[in-house]
Design an enzyme around this catalytic site. Structure first.
Site, PDB file in Angstrom:
ATOM      1  N   GLU A  81      32.433  40.757  51.307  1.00  0.00           N
ATOM      2  CA  GLU A  81      33.147  41.732  50.509  1.00  0.00           C
ATOM      3  C   GLU A  81      32.264  42.957  50.267  1.00  0.00           C
ATOM      4  OE1 GLU A  81      35.249  39.240  47.567  1.00  0.00           O
ATOM      5  OE2 GLU A  81      35.305  41.072  46.368  1.00  0.00           O
TER       6      GLU A  81
ATOM      7  N   HIS B  58      40.669  40.580  46.393  1.00  0.00           N
ATOM      8  CA  HIS B  58      40.006  40.278  45.103  1.00  0.00           C
ATOM      9  C   HIS B  58      40.799  40.850  43.914  1.00  0.00           C
ATOM     10  CE1 HIS B  58      35.826  39.225  43.302  1.00  0.00           C
ATOM     11  NE2 HIS B  58      36.815  38.907  42.476  1.00  0.00           N
TER      12      HIS B  58
HETATM   13  N1  LIG Z   1      39.533  36.118  41.998  1.00  0.00           N
HETATM   14  C1  LIG Z   1      39.249  36.777  40.892  1.00  0.00           C
HETATM   15  O1  LIG Z   1      39.632  37.917  40.729  1.00  0.00           O
HETATM   16  C2  LIG Z   1      38.445  36.102  39.834  1.00  0.00           C
HETATM   17  C3  LIG Z   1      38.635  36.488  38.499  1.00  0.00           C
HETATM   18  C4  LIG Z   1      37.917  35.831  37.516  1.00  0.00           C
HETATM   19  C5  LIG Z   1      36.993  34.852  37.874  1.00  0.00           C
HETATM   20  N2  LIG Z   1      36.801  34.516  39.179  1.00  0.00           N
HETATM   21  C6  LIG Z   1      35.851  33.475  39.578  1.00  0.00           C
HETATM   22  O2  LIG Z   1      36.410  32.203  39.321  1.00  0.00           O
HETATM   23  C7  LIG Z   1      35.368  31.241  39.160  1.00  0.00           C
HETATM   24  C8  LIG Z   1      35.647  30.327  37.984  1.00  0.00           C
HETATM   25  O3  LIG Z   1      35.736  31.073  36.790  1.00  0.00           O
HETATM   26  P1  LIG Z   1      35.947  30.332  35.373  1.00  0.00           P
HETATM   27  O4  LIG Z   1      36.213  31.382  34.369  1.00  0.00           O
HETATM   28  O5  LIG Z   1      36.895  29.200  35.523  1.00  0.00           O
HETATM   29  O6  LIG Z   1      34.479  29.751  35.168  1.00  0.00           O
HETATM   30  P2  LIG Z   1      34.046  28.532  34.214  1.00  0.00           P
HETATM   31  O7  LIG Z   1      32.595  28.736  33.951  1.00  0.00           O
HETATM   32  O8  LIG Z   1      34.971  28.422  33.049  1.00  0.00           O
HETATM   33  O9  LIG Z   1      34.258  27.239  35.137  1.00  0.00           O
HETATM   34  C9  LIG Z   1      33.489  26.949  36.252  1.00  0.00           C
HETATM   35  C10 LIG Z   1      33.365  25.431  36.333  1.00  0.00           C
HETATM   36  O10 LIG Z   1      32.797  25.087  37.595  1.00  0.00           O
HETATM   37  C11 LIG Z   1      31.966  23.943  37.385  1.00  0.00           C
HETATM   38  N3  LIG Z   1      31.038  23.814  38.511  1.00  0.00           N
HETATM   39  C12 LIG Z   1      29.881  24.494  38.727  1.00  0.00           C
HETATM   40  N4  LIG Z   1      29.337  24.103  39.904  1.00  0.00           N
HETATM   41  C13 LIG Z   1      30.173  23.167  40.423  1.00  0.00           C
HETATM   42  C14 LIG Z   1      30.165  22.392  41.601  1.00  0.00           C
HETATM   43  N5  LIG Z   1      29.175  22.516  42.486  1.00  0.00           N
HETATM   44  N6  LIG Z   1      31.171  21.523  41.811  1.00  0.00           N
HETATM   45  C15 LIG Z   1      32.191  21.394  40.929  1.00  0.00           C
HETATM   46  N7  LIG Z   1      32.252  22.104  39.782  1.00  0.00           N
HETATM   47  C16 LIG Z   1      31.261  22.979  39.537  1.00  0.00           C
HETATM   48  C17 LIG Z   1      31.298  24.227  36.045  1.00  0.00           C
HETATM   49  O11 LIG Z   1      30.782  23.034  35.466  1.00  0.00           O
HETATM   50  C18 LIG Z   1      32.446  24.839  35.245  1.00  0.00           C
HETATM   51  O12 LIG Z   1      33.154  23.867  34.504  1.00  0.00           O
HETATM   52  C19 LIG Z   1      34.088  32.060  39.057  1.00  0.00           C
HETATM   53  O13 LIG Z   1      33.426  32.067  40.307  1.00  0.00           O
HETATM   54  C20 LIG Z   1      34.566  33.458  38.757  1.00  0.00           C
HETATM   55  O14 LIG Z   1      33.658  34.434  39.213  1.00  0.00           O
HETATM   56  C21 LIG Z   1      37.524  35.111  40.162  1.00  0.00           C
END
Ligand SMILES: NC(=O)c1ccc[n+]([C@@H]2O[C@H](COP(=O)([O-])OP(=O)(O)OC[C@H]3O[C@@H](n4cnc5c(N)ncnc54)[C@H](O)[C@@H]3O)[C@@H](O)[C@H]2O)c1
Length: 316
Positions: free
Chosen positions: A273, A291
């Site tokens: 990206e 995204h």
């Molecule tokens: N597409 C988009 O526009 C967009 C928007 C917002 C967030 N995101 C992305 O979405 C993702 C999740 O965001 P969130 O707010 O739910 O985060 P969060 O911190 O609430 O949840 C992430 C979870 O993943 C778990 N985790 C970490 N490593 C892991 C692994 N190896 N295997 C399994 N579980 C694992 C953590 O324990 C945590 O519970 C992030 O990468 C964030 O950057 C994308």
């Protein structure tokens, strides 16, 4: 006090800040001009989304800055620890966009099982001349209801995704290193709700037994899903990545699509990206979005209001 919303802010957020006496500068200053602009305007709060980079250079050269705010979750574009070590507040809005991202996951899943992404490419080209051929090409659709969704990473977005899945009659399983067991409550429009107790499973079991897989983990040091993991999956699985580019090995994904192991993928984030690989962009079995997981009016409203409320609290 001046707030520079360099990647934009919702009207509601702007109004809340104005009401509290802040002046909001909603211009998009180029990265090279950022420090100069902040100093010329004596900006106290710099708000960014994912485009503007808050580098050590910006932090070192802008003594008027008191708060750095990220509208959204990931703060990869901000030198967070460095900013905090200089006494700045660094804030974000982790929960505001979760349900928008979860809905986008389902846009990709519904698209994938009915080939909408491909039909939308081919109908404008051949819809009038080859209708019957296209009808046949997209005739082997499937329903999501009754299928199993495997969610990897069961935080804010993972659990919102589970709510939609449960609401449409899917079975949900998850893996998350910090969560063994949880209750997911699915709310309905009239105040009713239904709660489900879910237990975590192993990654291997999830990969082997899910009809669809959705990734919701933070950025990792290495691929979470690569060849080894694709090999374990059920033939014909659909996979969605709306988490972070680099969580999923795109070369292994294309191989898995080409061998038929994976039926379709939905990607909102990309390894390279903002210049996704052409093989990914041109692949007929990939549903693509640039995204935009958090990019809904509702999420942007919540993000703006959440930032405004945190800024007002800090200055009070
Ligand atoms: N597409 C988009 O526009 C967009 C928007 C917002 C967030 N995101 C992305 O979405 C993702 C999740 O965001 P969130 O707010 O739910 O985060 P969060 O911190 O609430 O949840 C992430 C979870 O993943 C778990 N985790 C970490 N490593 C892991 C692994 N190896 N295997 C399994 N579980 C694992 C953590 O324990 C945590 O519970 C992030 O990468 C964030 O950057 C994308």
């Amino acid at each position: 006090m001046k707030v520079l919303a360099n990647d934009g802010i919702s009207k509601s957020g702007q109004e809340a800040l104005n009401k509290a006496g802040f002046e909001v500068l909603e211009v998009n200053v180029a990265q090279e001009q950022l420090a100069k602009y902040i100093n010329d305007q004596q900006v106290s709060v710099l708000l960014v989304r994912s485009a503007t980079k808050v580098t050590k250079e910006v932090l070192d050269n802008c003594p008027t800055l008191k708060i750095i705010g990220r509208g959204g979750v990931g703060m990869d574009n901000i030198e967070v620890e460095y900013a905090r070590s200089k006494g700045l507040h660094v804030i974000n809005t982790p929960a505001a966009s979760s349900s928008s991202v979860a809905e986008l996951v389902f846009a990709h899943l519904f698209s994938g099982v009915r080939f909408l992404h491909d039909a939308n490419r081919n109908m404008p080209l051949e819809g009038d001349s080859n209708f019957k051929k296209l009808k046949q090409a997209y005739a082997k659709g499937a329903e999501l209801r009754g299928k199993t969704l495997g969610i990897i990473g069961f935080g804010r977005i993972g659990s919102e995704t589970a709510k939609i899945a449960l609401g449409i009659g899917m079975k949900v399983q998850f893996v998350d290193p910090v969560l063994q067991e949880t209750t997911v409550t699915v709310p309905f429009f009239d105040g009713q709700s239904v709660s489900f107790n879910l237990k975590s499973t192993s990654l291997e079991e999830l990969l082997k037994s899910s009809d669809f897989i959705s990734l919701h983990v933070p950025a990792q040091n290495s691929y979470l899903i690569g060849k080894k993991e694709f090999d374990l999956m059920k033939p014909g699985v659909g996979i969605v990545n709306a988490a972070r580019g680099g969580v999923l090995d795109e070369v292994a994904l294309v191989d898995a699509l080409e061998s038929g192991k994976v039926a379709f993928a939905g990607l909102d984030v990309f390894e390279t990206e903002p210049n996704p690989e052409i093989r990914i962009l041109m692949h007929p079995d990939i549903s693509l979005t640039p995204h935009i997981g958090a990019s809904t009016a509702e999420a942007q409203d919540r993000i703006g209001l959440e930032l405004a409320s945190q800024i007002i609290t800090i200055f009070n």
